[in-house]
Design a protein around this motif. Structure first.
Motif, PDB file in Angstrom:
ATOM      1  N   THR A 141       0.825  -1.205   0.000  1.00 54.00           N
ATOM      2  CA  THR A 141       0.000   0.000   0.000  1.00 54.00           C
ATOM      3  C   THR A 141       0.861   1.257   0.000  1.00 54.00           C
ATOM      4  N   CYS A 168     -10.926  -4.221   3.001  1.00 56.66           N
ATOM      5  CA  CYS A 168      -9.944  -3.187   3.344  1.00 56.66           C
ATOM      6  C   CYS A 168      -8.653  -3.768   3.882  1.00 56.66           C
ATOM      7  N   HIS A 191     -13.475  -9.235   5.972  1.00 57.97           N
ATOM      8  CA  HIS A 191     -13.981 -10.443   6.612  1.00 57.97           C
ATOM      9  C   HIS A 191     -12.913 -11.121   7.457  1.00 57.97           C
ATOM     10  N   GLY A 216     -17.604  -7.864   7.847  1.00 61.88           N
ATOM     11  CA  GLY A 216     -18.679  -8.228   6.941  1.00 61.88           C
ATOM     12  C   GLY A 216     -18.202  -9.106   5.813  1.00 61.88           C
ATOM     13  N   ASP A 217     -19.172  -9.571   5.056  1.00 65.31           N
ATOM     14  CA  ASP A 217     -18.887 -10.424   3.909  1.00 65.31           C
ATOM     15  C   ASP A 217     -19.184  -9.613   2.651  1.00 65.31           C
ATOM     16  N   ALA A 218     -18.149  -9.364   1.875  1.00 65.23           N
ATOM     17  CA  ALA A 218     -18.292  -8.494   0.705  1.00 65.23           C
ATOM     18  C   ALA A 218     -19.296  -9.034  -0.302  1.00 65.23           C
ATOM     19  N   SER A 236      -8.604  -7.205  -4.565  1.00 64.96           N
ATOM     20  CA  SER A 236      -9.450  -8.209  -3.928  1.00 64.96           C
ATOM     21  C   SER A 236     -10.360  -8.966  -4.882  1.00 64.96           C
TER      22      SER A 236
HETATM   23  C1  LIG Z   1      -5.395  -9.295  -1.105  1.00 66.78           C
HETATM   24  S1  LIG Z   1      -6.185  -8.657   0.275  1.00 66.78           S
HETATM   25  C2  LIG Z   1      -6.327  -6.931  -0.151  1.00 66.78           C
HETATM   26  C3  LIG Z   1      -6.448  -6.046   1.055  1.00 66.78           C
HETATM   27  C4  LIG Z   1      -6.431  -4.531   0.811  1.00 66.78           C
HETATM   28  N1  LIG Z   1      -7.503  -4.076  -0.023  1.00 66.78           N
HETATM   29  C5  LIG Z   1      -5.089  -4.093   0.251  1.00 66.78           C
HETATM   30  O1  LIG Z   1      -5.054  -3.688  -0.899  1.00 66.78           O
HETATM   31  O2  LIG Z   1      -4.139  -4.152   0.980  1.00 66.78           O
HETATM   32  C6  LIG Z   1      -7.787  -9.322   0.177  1.00 66.78           C
HETATM   33  C7  LIG Z   1      -8.659  -8.994   1.372  1.00 66.78           C
HETATM   34  O3  LIG Z   1      -9.984  -9.461   1.127  1.00 66.78           O
HETATM   35  C8  LIG Z   1     -10.519  -9.877   2.360  1.00 66.78           C
HETATM   36  N2  LIG Z   1     -11.667 -10.754   2.108  1.00 66.78           N
HETATM   37  C9  LIG Z   1     -11.660 -11.998   1.641  1.00 66.78           C
HETATM   38  N3  LIG Z   1     -12.903 -12.481   1.527  1.00 66.78           N
HETATM   39  C10 LIG Z   1     -13.722 -11.515   1.946  1.00 66.78           C
HETATM   40  C11 LIG Z   1     -15.135 -11.409   2.050  1.00 66.78           C
HETATM   41  N4  LIG Z   1     -15.948 -12.405   1.705  1.00 66.78           N
HETATM   42  N5  LIG Z   1     -15.639 -10.266   2.513  1.00 66.78           N
HETATM   43  C12 LIG Z   1     -14.833  -9.235   2.860  1.00 66.78           C
HETATM   44  N6  LIG Z   1     -13.499  -9.291   2.781  1.00 66.78           N
HETATM   45  C13 LIG Z   1     -12.944 -10.414   2.319  1.00 66.78           C
HETATM   46  C14 LIG Z   1      -9.368 -10.557   3.032  1.00 66.78           C
HETATM   47  O4  LIG Z   1      -9.571 -10.681   4.421  1.00 66.78           O
HETATM   48  C15 LIG Z   1      -8.211  -9.633   2.668  1.00 66.78           C
HETATM   49  O5  LIG Z   1      -8.029  -8.651   3.643  1.00 66.78           O
END
Ligand SMILES: C[S@@+](CC[C@H](N)C(=O)[O-])C[C@H]1O[C@@H](n2cnc3c(N)ncnc32)[C@H](O)[C@@H]1O
Lengths: 392, 173
Positions: A141, A168, A191, A216-218, A236
Motif C-alpha cells: 500500500t 480493506c 472479513h 462483513g462479507d463483501a 481483492s
Molecule cells: C489481497 S487482500 C487486499 C487487502 C487490501 N484491499 C489491500 O489492498 O491491501 C484481500 C482482502 O480481502 C478480504 N476478504 C476476503 N474475503 C472476503 C469477504 N468475503 N468479505 C470481505 N473481505 C474479504 C481478506 O480478508 C483480505 O483482507
C-alpha cells in the motif's frame, strides 16, 4: 418465494441437490401464521429427503421471537417425527445474534446441529489471512499509494464524499485516504477479524479518527443500498472465484451517479532487468499457481469487462507500474520477498510441487529482488485501475 | 419525531442520546412501527461504535423485542415516551407507557423471570411451548441471550417504565 412488507421482507428457497432450505431477509411478523406458507414449504421439502437436511439462515438479517418460535418449534417437530432425519442449521458470523439464538436448538435435541459458516470463505483465505500477508499488504500500500494518491481524484474521488473501502485488509489505505481526501464518512469492511483488529489499533496509534471498521462479507453486506459516493475495492476481486458477486454488491451500495473503483494485478507482467527471463518464468508460474486455487491474479486487464457486465458506465481505466525507483528499492524487494514466502513457501507446497519446482519458482523471486537492488537495475509490478459510474 | 435531547435522563445519570414522545395509539396502529423505529434508532446510535454495522444489527434486534412487547401489552391511552442513554459501552433503553396495575404486573413478572437464576430454562420452556408465545418471551431472550439487565418502575401518572441495560460490544464479537 418472497413475502414483502416493511417488517416482513424475506424470501426462501429450496435446493434439492444440497437438501438445503434457505431463508433470507427480515423476519419480524406480528403473528406466526404470516409464516405459514414458508413453514409448509419447509415441511414439504423435508418430506422428500432422508438423512441430513440443511437449514441455511446465513442471510437472515433480522428475526423476532415470533418467527424464531415458529421456526424453532417446526425444526424440533421435524426431527422428532422422523427417526432417520437430522437437521443442520448454518448461521453467519456477520449477523451478531444468529449463532447464539439458534444454538438453543442443539440443547434440546442431539439430532440438531448448528454452526457458523466461515471457513473456506474464498479459495485462498488461509494463505492470505494466516500467511505472512500483513507485512506484504503494508508495504504494497505504501508503494501503490505513491500512484493512487492522485489517480483517485482522476477517478472522481473528492473531499467530503461518503466512501467505503471493501475488503480493506489491514486498513492502511483507508488511513491514507482519510488523511488525504477528508471524506464525510469512511467505512472500511473486511472479513478478517485479525486484520480489522490490527486496522483499529493502527488508526488508534496514529490518532486517526472517524474510520468505521466493519466486519462483513463483501459478497452479501449488511450495508444499505445507494449509500456511498465512492466505493473502493483494491487487490481483492482477484482473490475470489466469483468476482461478479462482489461487484454486484459494490454496485448496490454505491449511490446512483457514484463510482466504484477497483485495482487488480496481472502478475505475469511483473518484470525486471537484469535476469528478465527467470523473472518472467516465475511470474507465469505464479499465475498458474493462483489459478490452481481458483483465484485470478491475472484479473487486472479484465476489470473493464467485469465493470461493464456489472452494469457500470463511464468506465475509466489505466495501469501504473510500481517500481524499485518509486522510493527505497528495499521496500520493493521486501514485497517480493514476502510474495516468495507465501507463494513458494506455502501455496506451491500445498499444491504438491516438487522441491525442484519450488526451487525454480524461488529463483525468479530472488532474481526480481536482485534486479530491484541492482544499482543499474529496474524492477516493476504493474497494477490496473478501473472505475465505473453507477447509472443515475 | 426525535428531539435530540440534551442532558441526562430523569431515571439515570447517563448521558441521553435521543428521546421521542409518541401517542401510544399511533404507535400501535401499525405493527411495522416496531421494525421501523428499531432500525432507525439503531442507525442513529451506532455510528461511533467499534463496529457500527454489527452493533446496529444487535441493537435493532434487542430494541425491536422491547417495542414489540410494549406493542402487545400496554394501557389504552396516553403517551409512549422512549429514550436511550449511553455511558461508555453500556446502552440503556427506557420506555414509559400507560399501564394499569394488571399490565404492570405482567411486566414485573416477566422481568423477574428474565432476571432469575434459571432464566435459561424458563426461556427454553417458553420458546418451545405449544401455544403462541406470550409477551414475556422477548424479554426472556433479552435477559438470556443479550445479557440485558431489565427492570420496571411504577409511575404515579398511571404509566410504568421498562428499562433495559445492554452491553452489546462487551461480549466477544
Ligand atoms: C489481497 S487482500 C487486499 C487487502 C487490501 N484491499 C489491500 O489492498 O491491501 C484481500 C482482502 O480481502 C478480504 N476478504 C476476503 N474475503 C472476503 C469477504 N468475503 N468479505 C470481505 N473481505 C474479504 C481478506 O480478508 C483480505 O483482507
Amino acid at each position: 418465494m418472497i413475502a414483502e412488507n416493511a417488517a416482513l421482507a424475506f424470501a426462501w428457497s429450496y435446493n434439492d441437490n444440497d437438501q438445503e432450505f434457505s431463508l433470507k431477509g427480515s423476519l419480524r411478523p406480528q403473528k406466526s401464521d404470516e409464516l405459514s406458507l414458508c413453514m409448509s414449504e419447509l415441511e414439504g421439502s423435508v418430506a422428500k429427503v432422508s438423512g441430513k437436511f440443511y437449514v441455511n439462515v446465513r442471510r437472515l438479517v433480522r428475526m423476532n421471537n415470533v418467527a424464531f418460535h415458529a421456526l424453532a418449534c417446526k425444526i424440533l417437530d421435524l426431527v422428532r417425527e422422523r427417526a432417520d432425519l437430522s437437521i443442520h442449521v448454518t448461521t453467519s458470523s456477520v449477523v451478531g445474534w444468529a449463532t447464539r439464538k439458534f444454538a438453543v436448538l442443539e440443547a434440546v435435541s442431539d439430532k440438531i446441529t448448528v454452526s457458523e459458516y466461515d471457513s473456506e470463505f474464498y479459495p485462498g483465505q488461509t494463505f492470505l489471512e494466516e500467511g505472512g500477508f500483513i507485512p506484504i499488504l503494508r508495504t504494497q500500500t505504501k508503494l501503490t499509494w505513491h500512484h493512487e494518491r492522485t489517480l483517485l481524484a482522476d477517478h472522481g474521488l473528492k473531499p467530503d464524499m461518503e466512501v467505503a473501502d471493501i475488503c480493506c485488509g489491514i486498513g492502511d489505505f483507508a488511513v491514507l485516504l482519510q488523511k488525504e481526501y477528508r471524506p464525510a464518512r469512511l467505512v472500511a469492511l473486511d472479513h478478517s477479524r485479525s486484520s480489522l483488529d490490527y486496522a483499529r489499533k493502527v488508526a488508534g496509534e496514529f490518532g486517526v479518527r472517524g474510520i468505521d471498521y466493519v466486519f462483513g462479507d463483501a459478497s452479501e453486506m449488511l450495508l444499505e443500498s445507494d449509500q456511498f459516493d465512492f466505493v473502493t475495492c483494491r487487490h481483492s476481486l482477484q482473490v475470489f472465484d466469483r468476482p461478479e458477486l462482489i461487484l454486484r454488491e459494490l454496485f448496490r451500495i454505491c449511490k446512483p451517479g457514484g463510482r466504484v473503483y477497483v485495482t487488480n494485478e496481472k502478475n505475469s507482467h511483473c518484470l525486471g532487468e537484469p535476469r528478465a527471463e527467470t523473472i518472467q518464468k516465475t511470474y507465469n508460474e505464479v499465475a498458474r499457481l493462483w489459478a490452481h486455487f481458483n483465484m485470478d491474479i491475472e484479473l487486472g486487464p479484465k476489470s473493464r469487462r467485469y465493470l461493464i457486465e456489472a452494469g457500470f458506465d463511464d468506465i475509466r481505466m489505466e495501469s501504473f507500474m510500481v517500481t524499485n525507483r518509486d522510493g527505497n528499492p528495499q521496500d520493493f524487494a521486501d514485497i517480493i520477498q514476502s510474495w516468495e514466502n507465501v507463494y513458494a513457501g506455502q501455496m506451491a507446497v500445498q499444491r504438491g510441487d516438487s522441491e525442484e519446482e519450488i526451487r525454480a519458482l524461488r529463483k525468479g523471486f530472488q532474481d526480481h529482488i536482485f534486479a530491484a537492488l541492482h544499482p543499474k537495475g529496474y524492477a516493476g509490478w504493474p497494477v490496473w485501475v478501473a472505475s465505473g459510474r453507477k447509472p443515475a | 419525531m426525535p428531539a435530540p435531547a440534551e442532558g441526562v435522563s430523569a431515571k439515570s445519570d447517563m448521558p441521553q442520546l435521543l428521546q421521542m414522545d409518541l401517542d401510544i395509539g399511533d404507535f400501535c396502529s401499525d405493527w411495522s412501527h416496531c421494525d421501523l423505529m428499531s432500525g432507525y434508532v439503531a442507525r442513529m446510535v451506532s455510528h461511533n461504535r467499534l463496529d457500527s454495522v454489527l452493533f446496529a444489527n444487535l441493537y435493532s434486534s434487542a430494541l425491536n423485542e422491547l417495542l414489540e412487547t410494549v406493542f402487545r401489552v400496554h394501557g389504552q391511552t396516553g403517551t409512549l415516551q422512549f429514550s436511550v442513554q449511553r455511558q461508555d459501552n453500556l446502552d440503556r433503553v427506557e420506555l414509559v407507557f400507560p399501564a394499569d396495575d394488571a399490565i404492570y404486573g405482567v411486566y414485573k413478572d416477566a422481568v423477574a423471570k428474565a432476571s432469575h437464576d434459571n432464566a435459561e430454562t424458563l426461556y427454553l420452556e417458553a420458546l418451545f411451548a405449544e401455544t403462541e408465545p406470550g409477551p414475556g418471551l422477548g424479554l426472556l431472550e433479552l435477559g438470556v441471550d443479550y445479557g440485558a439487565r431489565l427492570s420496571t418502575d411504577r409511575h404515579d401518572d398511571g404509566r410504568m417504565c421498562l428499562i433495559a441495560e445492554l452491553s452489546l460490544e462487551g461480549e466477544k464479537e
